[in-house]
Write an enzyme that holds these catalytic residues in place. Structure first.
Site, PDB file in Angstrom:
ATOM      1  N   GLU A  45      15.888   6.881  -1.023  1.00  0.00           N
ATOM      2  CA  GLU A  45      14.691   7.402  -0.375  1.00  0.00           C
ATOM      3  C   GLU A  45      14.959   8.739   0.301  1.00  0.00           C
ATOM      4  O   GLU A  45      14.117   9.637   0.289  1.00  0.00           O
ATOM      5  CB  GLU A  45      14.147   6.385   0.634  1.00  0.00           C
ATOM      6  CG  GLU A  45      13.569   5.129   0.004  1.00  0.00           C
ATOM      7  CD  GLU A  45      12.361   5.406  -0.879  1.00  0.00           C
ATOM      8  OE1 GLU A  45      11.740   6.482  -0.740  1.00  0.00           O
ATOM      9  OE2 GLU A  45      12.047   4.551  -1.723  1.00  0.00           O
ATOM     10  N   TYR A  57       8.225   7.421   7.052  1.00  0.00           N
ATOM     11  CA  TYR A  57       8.172   7.041   5.643  1.00  0.00           C
ATOM     12  C   TYR A  57       9.420   6.264   5.233  1.00  0.00           C
ATOM     13  O   TYR A  57       9.333   5.201   4.603  1.00  0.00           O
ATOM     14  CB  TYR A  57       8.022   8.273   4.744  1.00  0.00           C
ATOM     15  CG  TYR A  57       8.237   7.906   3.292  1.00  0.00           C
ATOM     16  CD1 TYR A  57       7.227   7.308   2.549  1.00  0.00           C
ATOM     17  CD2 TYR A  57       9.479   8.108   2.677  1.00  0.00           C
ATOM     18  CE1 TYR A  57       7.425   6.932   1.233  1.00  0.00           C
ATOM     19  CE2 TYR A  57       9.692   7.727   1.368  1.00  0.00           C
ATOM     20  CZ  TYR A  57       8.662   7.138   0.650  1.00  0.00           C
ATOM     21  OH  TYR A  57       8.882   6.746  -0.645  1.00  0.00           O
ATOM     22  N   ASP A  75       3.827   8.022   0.011  1.00  0.00           N
ATOM     23  CA  ASP A  75       4.384   9.306  -0.408  1.00  0.00           C
ATOM     24  C   ASP A  75       3.320  10.098  -1.162  1.00  0.00           C
ATOM     25  O   ASP A  75       2.138   9.717  -1.176  1.00  0.00           O
ATOM     26  CB  ASP A  75       5.644   9.096  -1.254  1.00  0.00           C
ATOM     27  CG  ASP A  75       5.346   8.476  -2.620  1.00  0.00           C
ATOM     28  OD1 ASP A  75       4.187   8.062  -2.870  1.00  0.00           O
ATOM     29  OD2 ASP A  75       6.270   8.403  -3.455  1.00  0.00           O
TER      30      ASP A  75
END
Length: 357
Positions: free
Chosen positions: A47, A130, A148
């Site tokens: 990520e 996030y 996203d």
């Protein structure tokens, strides 16, 4: 906003069914065919790498990092310079510094085990909203709102959101949150991201094979590619500078450590002048017979850069590195400059040899 069917269980069932059949095979994936693969370290690492980076570009870096540092403890113990060099080419180098800070916090404060809640993950250094949501959902099956660019695009089309980005971000996040449920919380964000990446694409959405076509307001309106709307972006400002490529009599190139803070902080780079709004005379890093090799351009997030490349042979107190190693390890902007200089040096040597013969 167009009328949107709001049967959330039907929408979820359609997308998860599609995901079961069409999930991408990714080296960090925890998906419908590999539910046992839920290594928080791999998911967190992927990520971080995927922020502002495409899957094809990030994948070889991810595999290389795993080979060199297979656990968060191994990464935490790695020297800063080695990690920064391994990161070269991924861009946004503050991510590499945050990567090390987070790995060391997990190793020192959590006995090498990632915390399993969104709130605890968010408390780690360098972990934003996030990444915390993504790791909580994908690694630990916690219901979390993972949004996203792919998910924003799916939401903007599903609900025909007329507010342009970036102002639409809170609305798109709210719409995505309404679709979250306790059922398969790890698969749900991955399904949304896969849909956005492979079907609900930016320019040519494949609506004929989309599992959500019957529920999509943008499709019903006849122009799904219109969404998401975007505010016109202002032109990037341009900066100018000089980069110096100094070789020694063994053919090695001179590198210098960049300051810890700032753009490309903590990395090795070629000596440069300051990068200014207008061209200015630059002071070379060593006394030598400097020649002009040409110019390169590079685009960063907030500005475009034009660098004059100067080359020379000399000596001094630098980090001397073989050019081929530097070309592998340097950030992209410096690789461009060194590539231009090395090409010029090769041409020059060949011309000299031809004249002698």
């Amino acid at each position: 906003m167009a009328s949107v069917p709001c049967d959330i269980p039907v929408i979820r069932a359609a997308l998860l069914g599609w995901y079961d059949a069409h999930a991408r095979s990714l080296p960090w994936r925890s998906g419908p065919t590999d539910r046992g693969l839920k290594d928080p370290y791999r998911i967190w690492l992927s990520e971080v790498m995927l922020q502002q980076t495409t899957v094809p570009h990030a994948t070889p870096y991810f595999l290389s990092f795993l080979q060199r540092w297979p656990t968060v403890g191994a990464l935490a113990a790695a020297p800063d310079a080695e990690v920064m060099a391994a990161w070269a080419g991924l861009g946004y180098y503050a991510r590499a510094r945050n990567l090390l800070a987070c790995a060391r916090a997990v190793s020192a404060d959590h006995d090498g085990v990632f915390p399993d809640t969104e709130a605890a993950l968010l408390a780690l250094p360098g972990v934003g909203a996030y990444t915390a949501a993504a790791v909580a959902a994908i690694a630990f099956d916690r219901p979390a709102n993972v949004v996203d660019g792919n998910v924003e695009r799916v939401m903007a089309r599903l609900y025909a959101v007329e507010t342009p980005l970036p102002a639409a971000k809170p609305e798109l996040k709210r719409l995505a949150a309404a679709l979250i449920a306790d059922d398969r919380p790890g698969d749900w964000p991955q399904a949304l991201m896969d849909l956005g990446a492979t079907v609900c694409r930016p320019r040519t959405p494949l609506c004929a094979v989309c599992p959500l076509t019957d529920h999509c307001a943008a499709f019903a309106g006849g122009a799904p590619e219109r969404y998401p709307l975007k505010t016109a972006r202002a032109d990037r400002p341009r900066r100018h500078g000089t980069v110096f490529v100094l070789f020694d009599d063994r053919g090695r190139v001179a590198l210098v450590p960049r300051p810890d803070k700032g753009l490309l902080g903590g990395m090795l780079g070629l000596p440069t002048s300051d990068w200014q709004p207008v061209p200015a005379e630059a002071v070379p890093p060593a006394a030598a017979d400097w020649g002009a090799a040409g110019t390169i351009t590079h685009v960063f997030t907030h500005f475009a850069l034009t660098l004059e490349v100067r080359t020379a042979t000399g000596s001094g107190d630098f980090v001397w590195t073989a050019p081929e190693q530097a070309l592998a390890d340097l950030p992209t902007v410096f690789r461009k400059a060194l590539g231009l200089a090395v090409g010029g040096a090769i041409t020059s040597r060949r011309s000299s040899a031809a004249l002698r013969s």
